[in-house]
Design a protein around this motif. Structure first.
Motif, short mmCIF file in Angstrom:
data_model
loop_
_atom_site.label_atom_id
_atom_site.label_comp_id
_atom_site.label_asym_id
_atom_site.label_seq_id
_atom_site.Cartn_x
_atom_site.Cartn_y
_atom_site.Cartn_z
N VAL A 397 0.86 -1.17 0.00
CA VAL A 397 0.00 0.00 0.00
C VAL A 397 0.90 1.23 0.00
O VAL A 397 1.73 1.42 0.90
CB VAL A 397 -0.93 0.02 1.23
N ILE A 398 0.76 2.04 -1.02
CA ILE A 398 1.56 3.25 -1.16
C ILE A 398 0.78 4.40 -0.53
O ILE A 398 -0.40 4.61 -0.87
CB ILE A 398 1.85 3.54 -2.65
N ILE A 399 1.40 5.10 0.39
CA ILE A 399 0.71 6.21 1.06
C ILE A 399 1.26 7.52 0.51
O ILE A 399 2.37 7.94 0.83
CB ILE A 399 0.87 6.14 2.59
N ARG A 400 0.48 8.13 -0.36
CA ARG A 400 0.89 9.38 -1.02
C ARG A 400 0.01 10.51 -0.51
O ARG A 400 -1.21 10.49 -0.67
CB ARG A 400 0.73 9.23 -2.54
N LYS A 401 0.64 11.48 0.13
CA LYS A 401 -0.08 12.62 0.70
C LYS A 401 -1.24 12.17 1.59
O LYS A 401 -2.34 12.73 1.56
CB LYS A 401 -0.61 13.54 -0.40
N GLY A 402 -0.97 11.08 2.36
CA GLY A 402 -1.98 10.60 3.30
C GLY A 402 -3.05 9.72 2.70
O GLY A 402 -3.90 9.19 3.41
N GLU A 403 -3.02 9.50 1.38
CA GLU A 403 -4.01 8.67 0.70
C GLU A 403 -3.42 7.30 0.39
O GLU A 403 -2.29 7.20 -0.12
CB GLU A 403 -4.48 9.33 -0.61
N ASN A 404 -4.17 6.25 0.71
CA ASN A 404 -3.72 4.89 0.41
C ASN A 404 -3.94 4.54 -1.06
O ASN A 404 -5.04 4.75 -1.59
CB ASN A 404 -4.47 3.88 1.28
N ILE A 405 -2.92 4.00 -1.68
CA ILE A 405 -2.99 3.61 -3.09
C ILE A 405 -2.58 2.15 -3.20
O ILE A 405 -1.53 1.74 -2.68
CB ILE A 405 -2.04 4.48 -3.95
N SER A 406 -3.38 1.33 -3.87
CA SER A 406 -3.09 -0.09 -4.07
C SER A 406 -2.19 -0.26 -5.29
O SER A 406 -2.56 0.10 -6.41
CB SER A 406 -4.39 -0.89 -4.27
N ALA A 407 -1.00 -0.82 -5.06
CA ALA A 407 -0.10 -1.10 -6.19
C ALA A 407 -0.74 -2.10 -7.16
O ALA A 407 -0.58 -1.99 -8.38
CB ALA A 407 1.22 -1.65 -5.66
N LYS A 408 -1.47 -3.07 -6.62
CA LYS A 408 -2.07 -4.12 -7.45
C LYS A 408 -3.09 -3.54 -8.43
O LYS A 408 -3.20 -3.98 -9.58
CB LYS A 408 -2.73 -5.18 -6.58
N GLU A 409 -3.86 -2.53 -7.99
CA GLU A 409 -4.86 -1.94 -8.88
C GLU A 409 -4.18 -1.35 -10.12
O GLU A 409 -4.64 -1.54 -11.25
CB GLU A 409 -5.62 -0.84 -8.14
N ILE A 410 -3.07 -0.66 -9.92
CA ILE A 410 -2.36 -0.04 -11.05
C ILE A 410 -1.72 -1.12 -11.92
O ILE A 410 -1.75 -1.05 -13.15
CB ILE A 410 -1.31 0.96 -10.53
N GLU A 411 -1.15 -2.13 -11.28
CA GLU A 411 -0.51 -3.22 -12.03
C GLU A 411 -1.52 -3.94 -12.91
O GLU A 411 -1.23 -4.25 -14.08
CB GLU A 411 0.14 -4.20 -11.06
#
Length: 502
Positions: A397-411
């Motif tokens: 889980v990438i936390i960018r500016k406090g927002e959680n981002i799923s690496a798997k979704e982008i992949e």
């Protein structure tokens, strides 16, 4: 599972499972390799002779025996011989070297160590001596031999810890995972229940037999009485001859294996790559939906992918009669006896196939919650039909500016792009954003070189939120992978690109 397989699956120990199958179908083949074959009856009888030879060396019930051997008939015989004795065995992946092997030998307190001698240009015997290993013996072509009359009775129960498997340790020492005969039988039964093989099938083991998938697959062979082809070294197109010669119907290993088969298929579109193949199956790494669709469309076979780990060899598995959507987008359903609980997005597990913990009691205490559920570190959810959907790893889980981002979704989205062969999305330290999103792409041959602008434009068109768009793109010849199931080693990418700013 059919009635016969169900009855065999009730065996209390792995050796009892071997004995019952040998009585039922002694002349049916179990392992095939090159021009050699071993029947279930021969497996039983030869493993007993090897067990007697080991007994003559001093191996007793409870003795810890490490082995670091390639995928060969002899390896399977040695492992079953140790199961006959009731020894504690700790398989070590053949590609591990001094640091990992030395750690495993010390932590397990191994009293014997079986090695292949010089294998693929590396001298394992010399390494064993260098590490001060005890009871070193070579077990490649030859195995200890003796009279089974000297043997003590086989173990009567399968709930004692008799297996120590090792998790990979990219940034720290490996963990010793404790299994019993019953947990391994439960895992193999789960796999068999999902794949529903028949006695007419021919399977394949193209991954290291020392991996947790080794006994998982062997249990399935014993339950259903069909053979598997063993591949000491797997590389395409060279291995295709073995698949074709033995008429393999079930192949696979992990996502990387599917992609390699698919790449070979694309060299001869319209022709069956392996004429007898009906099913690709595996696990051990995420499978993007596009890989599923491409295999089904271009190879003309079914693909059923599962979810497992060293601690729990089989958790869920897609079944051949699942809907196409569930086959492509979920990990399948858990078998009877496997409980899945989602706690704050994390997948937690309880059931007979779950390991007993780790060699380190402190690691065991951290891994299990107060209700006895194993914390997997994977994130996911259950659908209304009971199918499990994995959404990533906690560390992914990438936390960018406090927002959680799923690496798997982008992949998963980038896997649909025709200029992307494989991709890993990672978070990199960033002084302003906390983490920034970096996509590392492996392109297929002949593809037009990707740019960051082209990637972000594509993802915008696919509907990805702006705050999730990659801010860095790296194109590599090949993504770094592990030697077992060829999983992408994201920690190496983080190490490589953490100091870069774009």
């Amino acid at each position: 599972m059919n009635d016969t397989a169900h009855a065999l699956g009730s065996a209390p120990t792995l050796w009892e499972l071997v004995r019952r199958r040998a009585e039922l179908t002694p002349g049916r083949r179990v392992f095939l390799q090159d021009d050699r074959a071993l029947t279930f009856g021969e497996l039983h009888d030869r493993a007993e002779r090897v067990a007697a030879g080991l007994y003559g060396l001093g191996v007793r019930p409870g003795t810890v025996v490490a082995w670091q051997l390639p995928t060969r008939i002899e390896t399977a015989l040695l492992s079953f011989a140790l199961a006959r004795l009731g020894a504690v065995q700790t398989p070590v992946i053949p590609f591990y070297r001094d640091r990992e092997v030395g750690f495993a030998l010390r932590q397990a307190r191994a009293e014997y160590f079986a090695v292949p001698g010089r294998w693929r240009g590396f001298d394992h015997t010399a390494m064993a001596r260098r590490l001060g290993a005890k009871g070193i013996f070579e077990a490649y072509d030859g195995l200890p031999d003796g009279d089974p009359d000297v043997l003590p009775p086989p173990p009567a129960e399968g709930t004692s810890v008799r297996w120590i498997y090792w998790t990979s340790g990219p940034t720290s020492d490996p963990k010793g995972v404790l299994h019993t005969d019953r947990s391994l039988i439960a895992g193999g039964a789960c796999l068999a229940h999902a794949l529903r093989p028949t006695a007419g099938d021919v399977g394949s083991i193209a991954f290291p037999y020392a991996h947790i998938g080794g006994p998982d697959y062997a249990v399935m062979l014993l339950l259903y009485g069909f053979p598997a082809v063993l591949f000491e070294q797997f590389a395409l197109p060279g291995a295709l001859e073995g698949y074709r010669r033995h008429g393999v119907t079930i192949a696979g290993g992990s996502t990387a294996f599917y992609s390699m088969f698919l790449a070979e298929q694309r060299k001869q579109p319209g022709a069956r790559l392996i004429p007898t193949l009906r099913l690709l199956a595996g696990g051990g790494a995420p499978k993007p939906p596009e890989v599923h669709h491409a295999v089904v469309r271009e190879m003309g076979v079914q693909l059923t992918h599962g979810y497992g780990m060293t601690e729990v060899p089989m958790i869920t598995m897609r079944a051949p009669d699942d809907t196409e959507e569930n086959l492509a987008t979920t990990e399948g359903r858990p078998p009877e006896g496997m409980e899945i609980r989602i706690v704050e997005g994390e997948v937690r597990l309880r059931g007979e196939a779950v390991c007993k913990g780790y060699l380190d009691p402190g690691q065991t205490a951290e891994a299990f919650d107060e209700d006895g559920f194993l914390r997997t570190g994977d994130l996911g959810c259950l659908t209304g039909t009971g199918h499990l959907v994995l959404t990533g790893r906690r560390k992914d889980v990438i936390i960018r500016k406090g927002e959680n981002i799923s690496a798997k979704e982008i992949e998963d989205l980038l896997h649909r792009h025709p200029a992307v062969g494989d991709v890993a999305v990672i978070g990199l330290p960033d002084p302003e954003r906390g983490e920034r999103v970096c996509a590392v792409v492996e392109q297929p041959s002949g593809a037009q070189e990707l740019t960051l602008a082209a990637v972000t434009s594509y993802l915008r068109a696919e509907g990805l939120s702006v705050h999730k768009l990659p801010e860095q793109l790296e194109v590599v010849d090949a993504l770094p992978r592990g030697e077992t199931l060829r999983k992408v080693l994201k920690y190496k990418l983080r190490e490589r690109y953490s100091g870069t700013v774009k």
